[in-house]
Design an enzyme around this catalytic site. Structure first.
Site, mmCIF file in Angstrom:
data_model
loop_
_atom_site.group_PDB
_atom_site.id
_atom_site.type_symbol
_atom_site.label_atom_id
_atom_site.label_comp_id
_atom_site.label_asym_id
_atom_site.label_seq_id
_atom_site.Cartn_x
_atom_site.Cartn_y
_atom_site.Cartn_z
ATOM 1 N N ASP A 110 3.895 -1.848 5.531
ATOM 2 C CA ASP A 110 3.697 -3.547 5.853
ATOM 3 C C ASP A 110 3.821 -4.007 7.374
ATOM 4 O OD1 ASP A 110 1.562 -3.090 4.158
ATOM 5 O OD2 ASP A 110 3.158 -4.394 2.706
ATOM 6 N N GLU A 157 -7.282 -4.716 -2.230
ATOM 7 C CA GLU A 157 -6.815 -5.756 -3.548
ATOM 8 C C GLU A 157 -7.306 -6.563 -4.388
ATOM 9 O OE1 GLU A 157 -3.056 -6.789 -2.310
ATOM 10 O OE2 GLU A 157 -2.171 -7.656 -4.081
ATOM 11 N N LYS A 214 0.311 -0.862 7.792
ATOM 12 C CA LYS A 214 -0.239 -2.025 7.585
ATOM 13 C C LYS A 214 -0.670 -3.544 7.719
ATOM 14 C CE LYS A 214 -0.700 -2.079 2.754
ATOM 15 N NZ LYS A 214 -0.352 -4.234 2.087
ATOM 16 N N GLU A 266 -3.032 -6.902 7.303
ATOM 17 C CA GLU A 266 -3.920 -7.633 5.861
ATOM 18 C C GLU A 266 -4.805 -8.606 6.817
ATOM 19 O OE1 GLU A 266 -1.779 -10.310 3.786
ATOM 20 O OE2 GLU A 266 -0.409 -9.045 3.049
ATOM 21 N N ASP A 277 4.869 -5.269 2.144
ATOM 22 C CA ASP A 277 6.027 -6.198 1.900
ATOM 23 C C ASP A 277 6.524 -7.394 0.893
ATOM 24 O OD1 ASP A 277 3.426 -7.303 1.614
ATOM 25 O OD2 ASP A 277 3.640 -8.633 3.067
ATOM 26 N N SER A 278 5.550 -6.160 -0.811
ATOM 27 C CA SER A 278 5.788 -6.973 -1.850
ATOM 28 C C SER A 278 7.576 -6.996 -2.632
ATOM 29 C CB SER A 278 4.971 -6.264 -2.472
ATOM 30 O OG SER A 278 5.210 -4.724 -2.212
#
Ligand code: KIV
Length: 280
Positions: free
Chosen positions: A82, A180, A111, A113, A42-43
């Site tokens: 993501d 991270e 993925k 978070e 999602d960057s």
């Protein structure tokens, strides 16, 4: 292509390499490289769309970019995608439904978070037979509570929380864990203690694998190069000078050249048409 099982089993056998990718053309190149895993992160909110953070990214964008990358990879690479902000936090139903959408778009693994606070969502997705990769340490979707893009797990309480979260995720069956911006000592110990592979970004040398944002490692942004990244190319310079060279070629008439143009076939009587349209 590495399978999900091979990824899990590769811990301590070989270092895992992962890179982000957001589009078809880049995926076509990556397909033939030695990279183990491709991540539609999602960057993309920041590097592709120019948003101030990942919080603005919508599920539709993740689906479209996952589809594009999947087409470029032609099934040759393990593909992780993501789950963006608000696609899984509100309910387990959202979590399973949206994880399924990413799988339908071509991802092999989703993925997300967070640790214990999203553990019911992780359990629901795993129960739906969708492989999950965890993401701890700096979690950009929580930027408003973590207080900026800075090193995490730096005091005793946050290190303990990181370990608790990591083990909770492992217990629920996540296949790997992104770490991270965590101090090297902490990432090393956690990597030793976990049975699933850790994939680090800014978390030192001892994780089971590494991940980089492709735009950072290719030097796409002239004025941005985070400490944890290694620049393998200087694309901003290549693009800048190529565009200026093109402009200068257009202005001085050297582009297009004879090799770039198309001519009529000899049998076409062009003169006849010219005569017809000639204003006398
Ligand atoms: O979105 C992303 O690119 C990521 C990597 C930084 C791991 O999550």
């Amino acid at each position: 292509m590495k399978t999900v099982r091979e990824l899990v089993n590769s811990k301590s056998l070989t270092k895992i390499s992962m890179i982000t990718c957001y589009d078809y053309s880049t995926a076509k190149i990556i397909k033939d490289t030695d990279i183990d895993i491709v991540l539609v992160g999602d960057s993309l909110g920041m590097v592709i769309y120019g948003y101030p953070s990942t919080l603005q990214v919508e599920m539709e964008q993740m689906v479209f970019h996952t589809e594009a990358v999947y087409r470029g990879l032609e099934g040759q690479k393990l593909l992780v995608s993501d789950l963006p902000f608000l696609s899984y936090q509100a309910s387990t139903r959202d979590a399973v439904f949206n994880a399924g959408r990413l799988l339908k778009a071509g991802a092999n693994i989703v993925k997300l978070e967070g640790g214990r606070r999203v553990i019911d969502k992780v359990r629901a997705i795993v129960d739906a037979d969708i492989p999950v990769m965890g993401h701890l340490g700096l979690t950009p979707q929580s930027i408003n509570v973590t207080g900026g893009y800075k090193l995490q797990a730096v005091d005793e309480e946050s290190i303990e929380n990181l370990f608790e979260d990591a083990f909770a995720l492992q217990n629920e069956g996540v296949v790997a864990l992104v770490l991270e911006l965590v101090p090297e000592e902490v990432a090393k110990k956690l990597t030793e203690e976990l049975s699933i592979p850790t994939i680090g970004i800014g978390s030192g040398r001892f994780c089971d694998g590494q991940v980089l944002v492709i735009n950072d490692m290719l030097g796409w942004f002239k004025d941005f190069s985070p400490k944890h990244t290694k620049k393998y190319a200087n694309l901003s310079e290549v693009i800048f000078s190529s565009v200026n060279e093109y402009v200068s070629d257009v202005k001085n008439g050297t582009f297009p050249g004879e090799g770039n143009v198309f001519h009529l076939k000899k049998e076409v009587d062009f003169e006849k048409i010219i005569r017809k349209f000639k204003v006398s």
